[in-house]
Design a protein around this motif. Structure first.
Motif, short mmCIF file in Angstrom:
data_model
loop_
_atom_site.label_atom_id
_atom_site.label_comp_id
_atom_site.label_asym_id
_atom_site.label_seq_id
_atom_site.Cartn_x
_atom_site.Cartn_y
_atom_site.Cartn_z
N ASN A 25 0.57 -1.40 -0.25
CA ASN A 25 0.05 0.11 0.01
C ASN A 25 0.85 1.09 0.05
O ASN A 25 1.91 1.64 1.21
N LYS A 26 0.70 2.01 -1.36
CA LYS A 26 1.96 3.08 -1.75
C LYS A 26 1.67 3.89 -0.02
O LYS A 26 2.04 5.60 0.29
N GLU A 27 0.10 3.72 -0.04
CA GLU A 27 -0.35 5.47 1.16
C GLU A 27 0.27 5.02 2.56
O GLU A 27 -0.45 5.30 3.88
N ALA A 44 17.13 6.31 1.89
CA ALA A 44 16.06 5.35 1.85
C ALA A 44 14.26 6.35 1.32
O ALA A 44 13.94 5.69 0.04
N LEU A 45 14.45 7.60 2.24
CA LEU A 45 13.54 7.82 1.98
C LEU A 45 12.94 9.23 0.55
O LEU A 45 11.83 8.02 -0.23
N GLU A 46 13.97 8.87 -0.44
CA GLU A 46 14.40 9.50 -1.40
C GLU A 46 13.90 7.95 -2.26
O GLU A 46 12.97 8.50 -3.62
N GLY A 52 6.85 6.04 -5.20
CA GLY A 52 5.59 5.86 -5.47
C GLY A 52 5.24 6.20 -3.92
O GLY A 52 3.74 6.98 -3.16
N TYR A 53 5.77 5.91 -2.89
CA TYR A 53 4.81 6.10 -1.48
C TYR A 53 4.99 7.51 -0.94
O TYR A 53 5.45 8.15 -1.59
N THR A 54 3.66 8.45 -0.64
CA THR A 54 3.40 8.83 -0.36
C THR A 54 3.43 9.67 1.76
O THR A 54 3.04 10.91 1.33
#
Length: 71
Positions: A25-27, A44-46, A52-54
């Motif tokens: 789940n990208k959310e 890792a955040l980048e 596509g993680y939001t």
């Protein structure tokens, strides 16, 4: 919220692919941290952002700062 510790930061894409398998789940709410909150977490955040993680955040100062603040 789930906590992600970037263990494969020699390859941020590998870290992101492991997260994608565990959290499709990208959310999903994800907290990313390393010991000092610098380059490993940032990479890792980048990578997760590009995947596509939001709903991702980094722990400012990493585990070391959190531990000093809590104790």
């Amino acid at each position: 919220m789930s906590i992600i510790t970037p263990k494969n930061m020699h390859c941020p894409r590998l870290c992101a692919s492991q997260v994608q398998r565990k959290f499709p789940n990208k959310e999903a709410k994800l907290l990313v941290s390393c010991s000092n909150g610098r380059q490993y977490s940032i990479d890792a955040l980048e990578a997760l952002d590009e995947a596509g993680y939001t709903n991702i955040v980094g722990l400012r100062g990493g585990y070391n700062a959190w531990f000093r603040w809590v104790w």
